[in-house]
Design a protein around this motif. Structure first.
Motif, PDB file in Angstrom:
ATOM      1  N   LYS A 166      27.735  24.493  22.747  1.00  0.00           N
ATOM      2  CA  LYS A 166      29.508  25.593  21.807  1.00  0.00           C
ATOM      3  C   LYS A 166      29.976  25.461  23.557  1.00  0.00           C
ATOM      4  O   LYS A 166      31.182  24.671  22.536  1.00  0.00           O
ATOM      5  CB  LYS A 166      28.782  26.610  21.321  1.00  0.00           C
ATOM      6  CG  LYS A 166      27.995  26.407  20.896  1.00  0.00           C
ATOM      7  CD  LYS A 166      27.813  28.514  20.103  1.00  0.00           C
ATOM      8  CE  LYS A 166      26.959  28.497  18.837  1.00  0.00           C
ATOM      9  NZ  LYS A 166      26.329  29.521  19.176  1.00  0.00           N
ATOM     10  N   ARG A 167      29.676  24.775  24.461  1.00  0.00           N
ATOM     11  CA  ARG A 167      30.835  24.582  25.073  1.00  0.00           C
ATOM     12  C   ARG A 167      31.460  23.429  25.596  1.00  0.00           C
ATOM     13  O   ARG A 167      32.450  23.152  25.136  1.00  0.00           O
ATOM     14  CB  ARG A 167      30.585  25.514  26.913  1.00  0.00           C
ATOM     15  CG  ARG A 167      31.228  25.567  28.291  1.00  0.00           C
ATOM     16  CD  ARG A 167      31.180  24.963  29.377  1.00  0.00           C
ATOM     17  NE  ARG A 167      30.867  27.086  29.111  1.00  0.00           N
ATOM     18  CZ  ARG A 167      30.778  28.051  29.778  1.00  0.00           C
ATOM     19  NH1 ARG A 167      30.381  27.948  30.809  1.00  0.00           N
ATOM     20  NH2 ARG A 167      31.187  29.571  29.561  1.00  0.00           N
ATOM     21  N   GLU A 177      36.815  27.547  23.349  1.00  0.00           N
ATOM     22  CA  GLU A 177      35.449  28.415  22.512  1.00  0.00           C
ATOM     23  C   GLU A 177      35.894  29.297  21.474  1.00  0.00           C
ATOM     24  O   GLU A 177      34.812  28.928  20.584  1.00  0.00           O
ATOM     25  CB  GLU A 177      34.751  28.789  23.940  1.00  0.00           C
ATOM     26  CG  GLU A 177      34.697  27.405  24.792  1.00  0.00           C
ATOM     27  CD  GLU A 177      33.094  28.155  25.832  1.00  0.00           C
ATOM     28  OE1 GLU A 177      32.172  29.017  25.738  1.00  0.00           O
ATOM     29  OE2 GLU A 177      33.588  28.215  27.393  1.00  0.00           O
ATOM     30  N   TYR A 181      33.948  29.704  17.818  1.00  0.00           N
ATOM     31  CA  TYR A 181      33.025  30.370  17.702  1.00  0.00           C
ATOM     32  C   TYR A 181      33.519  31.112  16.345  1.00  0.00           C
ATOM     33  O   TYR A 181      33.628  31.313  15.128  1.00  0.00           O
ATOM     34  CB  TYR A 181      33.083  31.985  18.728  1.00  0.00           C
ATOM     35  CG  TYR A 181      32.177  31.205  19.616  1.00  0.00           C
ATOM     36  CD1 TYR A 181      30.875  31.396  19.554  1.00  0.00           C
ATOM     37  CD2 TYR A 181      32.062  30.730  20.834  1.00  0.00           C
ATOM     38  CE1 TYR A 181      29.697  31.422  19.848  1.00  0.00           C
ATOM     39  CE2 TYR A 181      31.193  30.493  21.905  1.00  0.00           C
ATOM     40  CZ  TYR A 181      30.113  30.727  21.509  1.00  0.00           C
ATOM     41  OH  TYR A 181      29.277  30.370  22.341  1.00  0.00           O
ATOM     42  N   ARG A 182      35.050  31.058  15.950  1.00  0.00           N
ATOM     43  CA  ARG A 182      36.100  31.662  15.208  1.00  0.00           C
ATOM     44  C   ARG A 182      35.240  30.337  14.156  1.00  0.00           C
ATOM     45  O   ARG A 182      35.476  30.982  13.102  1.00  0.00           O
ATOM     46  CB  ARG A 182      37.626  31.405  15.363  1.00  0.00           C
ATOM     47  CG  ARG A 182      38.527  32.539  14.119  1.00  0.00           C
ATOM     48  CD  ARG A 182      39.686  32.706  14.591  1.00  0.00           C
ATOM     49  NE  ARG A 182      40.390  31.958  15.351  1.00  0.00           N
ATOM     50  CZ  ARG A 182      40.318  32.075  16.760  1.00  0.00           C
ATOM     51  NH1 ARG A 182      40.000  32.548  17.236  1.00  0.00           N
ATOM     52  NH2 ARG A 182      41.391  31.030  17.443  1.00  0.00           N
ATOM     53  N   LEU A 184      33.030  28.867  13.512  1.00  0.00           N
ATOM     54  CA  LEU A 184      31.650  29.282  13.135  1.00  0.00           C
ATOM     55  C   LEU A 184      31.304  29.784  12.783  1.00  0.00           C
ATOM     56  O   LEU A 184      30.442  30.494  11.829  1.00  0.00           O
ATOM     57  CB  LEU A 184      30.426  29.130  14.629  1.00  0.00           C
ATOM     58  CG  LEU A 184      30.678  27.533  14.856  1.00  0.00           C
ATOM     59  CD1 LEU A 184      29.789  27.618  16.992  1.00  0.00           C
ATOM     60  CD2 LEU A 184      29.987  27.087  13.969  1.00  0.00           C
ATOM     61  N   GLY A 185      31.764  31.543  12.852  1.00  0.00           N
ATOM     62  CA  GLY A 185      32.324  32.544  11.858  1.00  0.00           C
ATOM     63  C   GLY A 185      32.368  32.253  10.691  1.00  0.00           C
ATOM     64  O   GLY A 185      31.994  32.548  10.136  1.00  0.00           O
TER      65      GLY A 185
END
Length: 192
Positions: A166-167, A177, A181-182, A184-185
């Motif tokens: 992910k990084r 990042e 993550y947002r 992906l969520g």
């Protein structure tokens, strides 16, 4: 101790220029603030200025709205300052208040000009809100443009599917990042 002529200059934001205020006025000390005048308590430079001035001094402001935006605050500040024996001068309106020799006409002018200034500010805010509402009704979006375009999302999905961390994925597509993550969520919450 010599009586001083003290200037108070205020602009609402850091990007605004203070040069035109009190230009050419001989001042012993200047207090310059870059802050909104919404409340007196949120202006530490004004508080410092008020603590600095002494009986016999003169506080000079470019205009009424530089000292306060609403009528009650302006009248209260002028009363507080003149109560200390300090004269207050507003250059633009050509008004001077010393507390002891103020006539009813000057006090009326101060009240009226402050009220008109507050009224004008409220009208501006009302027109701005109406304009924003009309623009939104036409489909206009406000704020920063979305970072995640469909093309960028496809690139993220491809990198993650190929086993990239992910990084590494976030760095490769030029986003933080937290944004990844947002995304992906949001994607998992929508069942994609």
């Amino acid at each position: 101790m010599k009586h001083q002529v003290v200037g108070y200059i205020r602009v609402s934001s850091v990007g605004q220029n203070t040069d035109r205020q009190l230009a050419g006025v001989a001042l012993d000390r200047v207090f310059e603030e870059k802050a909104s005048a919404k409340t007196v308590t949120a202006r530490p430079v004004l508080a410092e200025c008020l603590a600095y001035v002494r009986a016999g001094d003169t506080l000079v402001c470019h205009s009424l709205d530089r000292l306060a935006r609403n009528t009650a605050e302006l009248l209260g500040l002028v009363r507080e300052i003149t109560g200390k024996g300090v004269t207050v001068r507003f250059l633009k309106e050509n008004l001077t208040f010393s507390g002891s020799d103020d006539d009813p006409f000057k006090n009326l002018m101060l009240s009226m000009l402050a009220a008109f200034g507050q009224f004008e500010r409220e009208l501006i805010n009302e027109r701005r809100r109406e304009g924003v509402a009309a623009a939104r009704a036409r489909g206009r979006k406000f704020g920063a443009p979305a970072k995640l375009t469909p093309e960028l999302c496809a690139k993220i999905d491809a990198l993650l599917a190929s086993g990239a961390s992910k990084r590494t994925t976030a760095r490769a597509v030029g986003i933080g990042e937290a944004t990844l993550y947002r995304y992906l969520g949001d994607r998992s919450a929508s069942g994609v």
